[in-house]
Write a protein that holds these residues in place. Structure first.
Motif, PDB file in Angstrom:
ATOM      1  N   LEU A 264       0.840  -1.194   0.000  1.00  0.00           N
ATOM      2  CA  LEU A 264       0.000   0.000   0.000  1.00  0.00           C
ATOM      3  C   LEU A 264       0.876   1.245   0.000  1.00  0.00           C
ATOM      4  CD1 LEU A 264      -2.713  -1.043   2.624  1.00  0.00           C
ATOM      5  CD2 LEU A 264      -2.772  -1.286   0.130  1.00  0.00           C
ATOM      6  N   ALA A 265       0.507   2.214  -0.823  1.00  0.00           N
ATOM      7  CA  ALA A 265       1.293   3.454  -0.913  1.00  0.00           C
ATOM      8  C   ALA A 265       0.892   4.470   0.142  1.00  0.00           C
ATOM      9  CB  ALA A 265       1.122   4.063  -2.311  1.00  0.00           C
ATOM     10  N   ALA A 266      -0.352   4.374   0.615  1.00  0.00           N
ATOM     11  CA  ALA A 266      -0.843   5.360   1.581  1.00  0.00           C
ATOM     12  C   ALA A 266      -2.030   4.774   2.328  1.00  0.00           C
ATOM     13  CB  ALA A 266      -1.268   6.645   0.866  1.00  0.00           C
ATOM     14  N   ALA A 267      -2.380   5.414   3.438  1.00  0.00           N
ATOM     15  CA  ALA A 267      -3.557   4.988   4.198  1.00  0.00           C
ATOM     16  C   ALA A 267      -4.813   5.162   3.360  1.00  0.00           C
ATOM     17  CB  ALA A 267      -3.661   5.801   5.480  1.00  0.00           C
ATOM     18  N   ASP A 268      -5.788   4.302   3.626  1.00  0.00           N
ATOM     19  CA  ASP A 268      -7.037   4.343   2.857  1.00  0.00           C
ATOM     20  C   ASP A 268      -8.191   4.129   3.833  1.00  0.00           C
ATOM     21  OD1 ASP A 268      -9.099   4.182   1.073  1.00  0.00           O
ATOM     22  OD2 ASP A 268      -8.326   2.447  -0.033  1.00  0.00           O
ATOM     23  N   LEU A 269      -9.030   5.156   4.013  1.00  0.00           N
ATOM     24  CA  LEU A 269     -10.186   5.061   4.905  1.00  0.00           C
ATOM     25  C   LEU A 269     -11.452   4.999   4.066  1.00  0.00           C
ATOM     26  CD1 LEU A 269     -11.611   5.187   7.658  1.00  0.00           C
ATOM     27  CD2 LEU A 269     -11.456   7.697   7.509  1.00  0.00           C
ATOM     28  N   ARG A 270     -12.249   3.953   4.270  1.00  0.00           N
ATOM     29  CA  ARG A 270     -13.485   3.767   3.509  1.00  0.00           C
ATOM     30  C   ARG A 270     -14.673   3.672   4.465  1.00  0.00           C
ATOM     31  NH1 ARG A 270     -11.969   0.167  -1.869  1.00  0.00           N
ATOM     32  NH2 ARG A 270      -9.928   1.152  -2.210  1.00  0.00           N
ATOM     33  N   ASN A 271     -15.492   4.692   4.466  1.00  0.00           N
ATOM     34  CA  ASN A 271     -16.709   4.710   5.261  1.00  0.00           C
ATOM     35  C   ASN A 271     -17.876   4.269   4.381  1.00  0.00           C
ATOM     36  OD1 ASN A 271     -16.040   5.831   7.978  1.00  0.00           O
ATOM     37  ND2 ASN A 271     -15.241   7.511   6.730  1.00  0.00           N
ATOM     38  N   ILE A 272     -18.578   3.241   4.795  1.00  0.00           N
ATOM     39  CA  ILE A 272     -19.678   2.697   4.009  1.00  0.00           C
ATOM     40  C   ILE A 272     -20.973   2.859   4.801  1.00  0.00           C
ATOM     41  CG2 ILE A 272     -20.586   0.665   2.831  1.00  0.00           C
ATOM     42  CD1 ILE A 272     -17.717  -0.407   2.734  1.00  0.00           C
ATOM     43  N   PRO A 273     -21.909   3.673   4.318  1.00  0.00           N
ATOM     44  CA  PRO A 273     -23.192   3.831   5.016  1.00  0.00           C
ATOM     45  C   PRO A 273     -23.967   2.513   5.029  1.00  0.00           C
ATOM     46  CG  PRO A 273     -22.840   5.588   3.419  1.00  0.00           C
ATOM     47  CD  PRO A 273     -21.806   4.542   3.134  1.00  0.00           C
ATOM     48  N   PHE A 274     -24.559   2.184   6.178  1.00  0.00           N
ATOM     49  CA  PHE A 274     -25.360   0.967   6.270  1.00  0.00           C
ATOM     50  C   PHE A 274     -26.157   1.023   7.561  1.00  0.00           C
ATOM     51  CE2 PHE A 274     -26.369  -3.482   6.938  1.00  0.00           C
ATOM     52  CZ  PHE A 274     -26.582  -3.961   5.650  1.00  0.00           C
ATOM     53  N   GLU A 275     -27.452   0.714   7.463  1.00  0.00           N
ATOM     54  CA  GLU A 275     -28.300   0.691   8.647  1.00  0.00           C
ATOM     55  C   GLU A 275     -28.067  -0.624   9.380  1.00  0.00           C
ATOM     56  OE1 GLU A 275     -30.253   2.916  10.014  1.00  0.00           O
ATOM     57  OE2 GLU A 275     -29.755   4.440   8.504  1.00  0.00           O
ATOM     58  N   GLU A 440       0.886   3.476   9.507  1.00  0.00           N
ATOM     59  CA  GLU A 440       0.490   4.733   8.882  1.00  0.00           C
ATOM     60  C   GLU A 440      -0.025   4.544   7.457  1.00  0.00           C
ATOM     61  OE1 GLU A 440       4.619   3.896   7.534  1.00  0.00           O
ATOM     62  OE2 GLU A 440       3.510   3.709   9.422  1.00  0.00           O
ATOM     63  N   LYS A 441       0.032   3.312   6.929  1.00  0.00           N
ATOM     64  CA  LYS A 441      -0.411   3.064   5.557  1.00  0.00           C
ATOM     65  C   LYS A 441      -1.527   2.018   5.468  1.00  0.00           C
ATOM     66  CE  LYS A 441       4.044   4.167   3.384  1.00  0.00           C
ATOM     67  NZ  LYS A 441       5.133   3.653   2.522  1.00  0.00           N
ATOM     68  N   MET A 442      -2.200   1.762   6.538  1.00  0.00           N
ATOM     69  CA  MET A 442      -3.178   0.681   6.528  1.00  0.00           C
ATOM     70  C   MET A 442      -4.521   1.099   5.939  1.00  0.00           C
ATOM     71  SD  MET A 442      -2.561  -1.447  10.047  1.00  0.00           S
ATOM     72  CE  MET A 442      -1.019  -2.367  10.271  1.00  0.00           C
TER      73      MET A 442
END
Length: 451
Positions: A264-275, A440-442
């Motif tokens: 991985l080249a950089a951190a990646d944050l993925r927020n997924i909307p879900f009820e 720092e790259k997770m």
């Protein structure tokens, strides 16, 4: 005779489930015999004459890592569809799915296939009585070497799989896992997703082509545990592979290389909307290959970090001190390529971001400083004390022997396992984790958090 055979097999399998007859193996050396058969297959044998049973695993480099991207799932369905019937050959009539199942039931034996990311595997379990074992081996040879791949069965099973995928797509764990795999592995086959669309592109001809090109004697690694001698094991191997296309000389051409998992080249944050009543959190990155020399340091270190259940550091910080999650865990999944390092938990949607920050801090602290001496000793005591449970049945021992065969590990791997764990130091763990993990790259996937 059929009823008697089934009763004997059932009793033997029940004895296997108890695991009692492998207590001696847990304390003594486990001699693994290894040789190359004339057809090119690599054979690994552990003789165990305590009960009249034989377990066999046949592995091929034909797993999901060799699937075309647009036909993800090809390896898995090919292995499974081999149980849908065998083709007619000469005077031998074909067997449909029902007839094949009845034939195995009459023998009190079983045979089937599956595929993971790296390998396609076929497993045989049978009584070792010579007449029964010979018949079981001959039937397994037909199923392995001459699968019929009936199109009607594939169309039926494909619809069942599609329905299962549609149902899984409603579950938050499925959606979180899919996003996480895509982020960690990128375009590598380890991250391929089996969908209705990829299944729709897979034809019976695709299965036949894969089987023809990759399921060959010279590509087989065969692990055997049970009540057979070396001579009997070689006869068993010859029979099992007798219906496959034989390469002459018994040497297969190298398969095309599969690219490595990209870091991985950089951190990646993925927020997924879900009820959802619970937010699902996954965090990690590509880890290491199974053959990495840091394997034992990483195994012991991860037990301390998050693999040891309620006694792990993650559990202490996330669960005990802050009450953010009932369970939090971490694991490595090494393979022929760098499998993921993963941390997972579920928490209240309004606590998800706090939990993520705590996890991130725990990982950073552990990578920077490693474990304490007390943590290390406790981990060693638990892992070494539980080693016997890793080999307390035919099935578990076979899994370990197949692991040795597949990953080209030393033949004394099981005999030296506890010594390797005992040798691990705090410095070893610190060096291994610093080399493998970059906090720092997770990737971080949060599904269902409160906005």
């Amino acid at each position: 005779m059929k009823i008697a055979t089934k009763k004997i097999a059932a009793c033997a399998i029940l004895a296997l489930a108890t695991g009692l007859f492998y207590q001696e193996s847990a304390r003594a050396a486990i001699p693994i015999q290894q040789w190359k058969a004339s057809n090119g297959a690599q054979v690994y044998l552990v003789e165990s004459h305590a009960i009249p049973m034989v377990d066999v695993q046949i592995d091929f480099d034909a797993g999901g890592r060799r699937d075309p991207a647009d036909k993800a799932g090809l390896a898995s369905v090919t292995a499974a569809q081999a149980s849908s019937g065998v083709a007619a050959r000469g005077a031998e009539p074909g067997l449909d799915e029902n007839a094949l199942g009845e034939a195995w039931a009459d023998l009190g034996a079983s045979f089937g296939g599956s595929a993971g990311s790296d390998r396609m595997s076929f497993g045989l379990r049978s009584l070792s009585e010579p007449g029964l074992l010979a018949k079981a081996a001959q039937l397994a040879a037909r199923q392995l070497g001459e699968p019929a791949f009936p199109e009607a069965m594939w169309l039926r099973d494909r619809e069942r799989m599609a329905a299962s995928i549609r149902q899984a797509n409603t579950r938050p764990s499925t959606l979180a896992g899919r996003a996480y795999a895509a982020a960690v592995y990128g375009s590598h086959p380890y991250g391929f997703e089996v969908t209705e669309a990829t299944l729709a592109r897979i034809s019976v001809n695709d299965m036949k082509a894969l089987h023809r090109s990759l399921v060959e004697p010279c590509r087989a690694k065969i692990s055997i545990v049970g009540d057979v001698t070396r001579a009997q094991a070689q006869t068993l191997v010859n029979t099992l592979l007798s219906r496959l296309r034989l390469t002459v000389p018994a040497r297969c051409a190298p398969l095309p290389p599969v690219a490595e998992v990209a870091p991985l080249a950089a951190a990646d944050l993925r927020n997924i909307p879900f009820e959802s009543a619970q937010a699902h959190v996954l965090m990690g990155q590509p880890g290491y290959k199974r053959t990495d020399p840091d394997f034992f340091a990483l195994t012991v270190g991860n037990y301390i970090l998050g693999g040891g259940g309620f006694v792990s550091r993650l559990s202490s910080e996330v669960r005990e001190k802050r009450g953010l999650s009932y369970s939090v865990y971490s694991y490595f999944s090494p393979g022929l390529h760098a499998g993921a390092f993963t941390v997972g938990l579920q928490t209240r949607p309004d606590q998800a971001r706090q939990a993520v920050e705590v996890v991130r801090q725990v990982i950073q602290t552990f990578v920077a400083g490693g474990p304490t001496d007390a943590e290390l000793q406790a981990a060693k005591d638990n892992l070494i004390g539980g080693f016997a449970l890793r080999i307390d049945s035919n099935r578990k021992l076979l899994d370990n022997v197949a692991n040795i065969a597949w990953n080209k590990l030393p033949l004394d791997y099981l005999d030296s396992w506890t010594q390797q764990v005992e040798k691990v130091t705090v410095a070893d763990i610190k060096a291994a984790f610093r080399a493998k993990l970059q906090p720092e790259k997770m990737v971080t996937v949060i599904l269902g958090a409160t906005p």
